[in-house]
Structures are given as C-alpha cells and as structure tokens.
Design an enzyme around this catalytic site. Structure first.
Site, PDB file in Angstrom:
ATOM      1  N   ASP A  79       6.664  37.601  48.877  1.00 50.45           N
ATOM      2  CA  ASP A  79       7.525  36.750  47.523  1.00 50.45           C
ATOM      3  C   ASP A  79       8.759  37.651  47.075  1.00 50.45           C
ATOM      4  O   ASP A  79       9.503  36.957  46.273  1.00 50.45           O
ATOM      5  CB  ASP A  79       6.566  36.478  46.618  1.00 50.45           C
ATOM      6  CG  ASP A  79       5.896  34.763  46.542  1.00 50.45           C
ATOM      7  OD1 ASP A  79       6.775  33.972  47.236  1.00 50.45           O
ATOM      8  OD2 ASP A  79       4.941  34.752  45.559  1.00 50.45           O
ATOM      9  N   LYS A  90       2.056  25.420  51.531  1.00 56.06           N
ATOM     10  CA  LYS A  90       2.231  26.773  52.141  1.00 56.06           C
ATOM     11  C   LYS A  90       1.507  27.029  53.225  1.00 56.06           C
ATOM     12  O   LYS A  90       1.898  27.474  54.277  1.00 56.06           O
ATOM     13  CB  LYS A  90       2.156  27.894  50.903  1.00 56.06           C
ATOM     14  CG  LYS A  90       3.255  27.781  50.323  1.00 56.06           C
ATOM     15  CD  LYS A  90       3.162  28.875  48.823  1.00 56.06           C
ATOM     16  CE  LYS A  90       4.425  28.571  48.075  1.00 56.06           C
ATOM     17  NZ  LYS A  90       3.973  29.248  46.536  1.00 56.06           N
ATOM     18  N   GLN A 144      -0.494  32.811  43.921  1.00 56.12           N
ATOM     19  CA  GLN A 144       0.363  31.913  43.350  1.00 56.12           C
ATOM     20  C   GLN A 144       0.362  31.978  41.860  1.00 56.12           C
ATOM     21  O   GLN A 144      -0.531  32.173  41.089  1.00 56.12           O
ATOM     22  CB  GLN A 144      -0.651  30.571  43.750  1.00 56.12           C
ATOM     23  CG  GLN A 144       0.028  29.338  43.073  1.00 56.12           C
ATOM     24  CD  GLN A 144       1.386  28.996  43.869  1.00 56.12           C
ATOM     25  OE1 GLN A 144       1.580  29.151  45.222  1.00 56.12           O
ATOM     26  NE2 GLN A 144       2.406  28.561  43.047  1.00 56.12           N
TER      27      GLN A 144
END
Ligand code: NDP
Length: 302
Positions: A128, A61, A105
């Site tokens: 997200d 990412k 994460q």
C-alpha cells in the site's frame, strides 16, 4: 496542449480498460514466473470488523489477485481485536515467506492504534506504500520502495495517454497522505511543476486554470467545474462521492468540462479500477524483489 484552443471533444480516459491491461500484464508476468518453477506471489489481506464497504473492497482485491494468479491469504478478525492482537497477526505475515504483500484494510476500528499497525508492516511487503520508510523513499526519489496504489494508478493513466510531464504545470487538489502528497511527489519526480491546493488555498479556480494537468482528490461532489479548467488540460478525478441523485460521482463536474479539457477520467470507471490493478503490480514487484526475478513490468514501478 494549447492555452487558447478549446478541444472540441474531451477524450474519456478509460480506467477500466487501462486497469484490465495492467491486470493482464501482471497475470502474464506471474504465469511466466510459474513456468520458471517459481512459487506464486502471495497477497495477505487483513480485515478487522464488519464494515460493509471495507468488506467489499477487500473482496474485490482478493478476486483481482486470484484472477492474476496471485495467492490471496485472508485474515478476518473480529471488531474487538486489540492493537496487540493485530500486531501479532502482522508480525506473523512479515516473516511468512509465501506472503509478498500485506494489506491491512483501513479504516480500522477506533480503539486500534492505526499508526502502530502501519509501521509494523515490514516496508518490503508494504504494497500500500503507507509505511514511513516507503513515504520517505518516494519523497526522496529513491527506488526500491512502494508507491501508494491510487496515485500510482493516476500516473499510469497519464503515461498511457502519452503525456510528457516534464515542464507541465500540474495542480493537485488535496494533500492527503494516501493520494494528494504522493501524487505531487510522483509528478515532481517526472519534472512537472507541481502546485498542491487544499482547503485553505485561495483563488482555487485561478490556480487550476493555469494547470496543464489537474488531479482532484478532495471528496466533494463535482466541486471543480468549467471555470476551473484550462482549455486543453488533462483532468484526473480521484474523488468518489455520492451525488444528490444517489449516484457515484467525482470531484469534477465531468459534463461541465466537456469541450474544455483535452481528456478526463470519468467517475466511476476512471481512477477507481486502477487502484486495485496497481496493488497487483506492487505485489508482483515485491515478489520479484524477494525472489530476485525482476522483469520489465517490475522495473517500470517507480
Ligand atoms: P482526505 O479527506 O484525506 O483529503 C481531502 C483533501 O481535500 C484534504 O487535503 C483537504 O484539505 C482538501 N480539501 C477539502 N476541501 C477542499 C476545498 N474546498 N478546496 C480544496 N481542497 C479541499 O481525502 P482522500 O485524499 O483520502 O480522498 C479524496 C477523495 O478521493 C475522496 O473522494 C475519496 O473517496 C477518493 N479516493 C478514491 C480512491 C480511488 O481508488 N479512486 C482511493 C482513495 C481516495 P485540508 O488538508 O486542508 O483539509
């Protein structure tokens, strides 16, 4: 899309290519903002502990963000980090004006209150799309939120295929908060007739065989075969599994549906690459909202 005529060749939906296009679009948009004297967008990633798979995801990412001109700020915290310490890290990022997107994460170590952390991320930087405010916005069809990257990537693939979703029957197999449910909401917003299937669903094959679009997000090796797919259907396979041969494979038996499906995503090289690309797009959208510089790319985001 005909019910009767099987397609002779199943088109492979190339997610790598589509993802590259999105990354390019974001890179061009970032460069354009820089020429206007604006700062670069910033994406903060937070990794707690040393889970090797998570470390790889975060590294990819960050690399993709940097490749698009987005500044990547990384926080690596030890496995014994407490919920309070992680919340303090998130709180600092929430008020950092150079950070447009915050990505913690998952999964987090068991002792950390994951829900508390996800709701602590300010919805405006929740790229997200996991914060309840953003979940609600999507469910209510309100603009201005963030949609989880994987279903957003699936929608983009369908759009790139030129599919008009209105009136089509879409069956989403899987009802997780990160894939199945938001996918179903997105399809519903586009006026598809949506059915969600899950582990208690009866007669799955009968159901999916009535679908023009099948999205598989289960996590079971090649569980959907020829008997699950209607001739001419489009199949989006979100699953990432390790097959008996040790190779990556999806929830759909890609070989078995050849000649049946009109088009299908392979695994790897389908939905997977789109997830990171859409993270970049969400970060750009966040930046544009923060700086008031909306453009066509940002406006496209639901
Ligand atoms: P979850 O385990 O959270 O959800 C799986 C869903 O599948 C559940 O809703 C479950 O039903 C349903 N299910 C399980 N067994 C069956 C069955 N026999 N028939 C029908 N439905 C079933 O998984 P995720 O949504 O997080 O992920 C799904 C897959 O997608 C995984 O392989 C994951 O690795 C992959 N993935 C890929 C991403 C990418 O970037 N390409 C990103 C995220 C995930 P129930 O709710 O009843 O238990």
């Amino acid at each position: 899309m005909s019910e009767q005529t099987p397609s002779t060749t199943t088109r492979v939906i190339d997610g790598k290519l589509a993802a590259e296009r999105v990354r390019q679009e974001v890179a061009v948009a970032v460069a354009e903002r820089r020429t206007r004297g604006l700062r670069a967008p910033g994406l903060a990633t937070v990794l707690v502990g040393a889970d090797p798979a998570s470390a790889v995801y975060v590294r990819n990412k960050r690399k993709a963000a940097e490749g698009a001109g987005i500044i990547s700020v990384h926080h690596e915290l030890p496995a014994e980090t407490t919920t309070a310490e992680l919340l303090a890290c998130v709180a600092a990022l929430n008020v950092d004006d150079t950070v447009d997107g915050i990505l913690v994460q998952l999964p987090l170590p068991k002792h950390i209150d994951e829900h508390a952390v996800l709701v602590a991320i300010t919805p405006a930087k929740d790229v997200d799309g996991f914060h309840p405010d953003n979940v609600a916005r999507l469910a209510m069809g309100l603009k201005g939120g963030f949609v989880p990257c994987t279903p957003l990537g699936c929608l983009r693939l369908l759009d790139d295929e030129g599919v008009t979703l209105a009136g089509l029957h879409a069956v989403v197999v899987g009802r997780s908060n990160i894939v199945g449910k938001p996918m179903a909401s997105l399809l519903l917003q586009r006026d598809a007739t949506v059915t969600i299937a899950h582990s208690k669903t009866k007669n799955l094959a009968e159901l999916t065989r009535s679908a023009d679009i099948v999205v598989a997000a289960v996590g079971r090796v090649k569980m959907l075969g020829r008997e699950h797919i209607k001739p001419g259907a489009i199949v989006i396979d979100v699953g990432i599994n390790r097959g008996a041969d040790g190779k990556l494979c999806g929830d759909v038996d890609f070989d078995a549906i050849q000649g049946i499906a009109l088009a299908a995503t392979p695994v790897p090289g389908g939905v997977g690459p789109m997830t990171i690309a859409m993270l970049l797009q969400n970060t750009l959208t966040s930046f544009d909202r923060a700086t008031g510089s909306l453009t066509s790319t940002a406006k496209k985001a639901p």
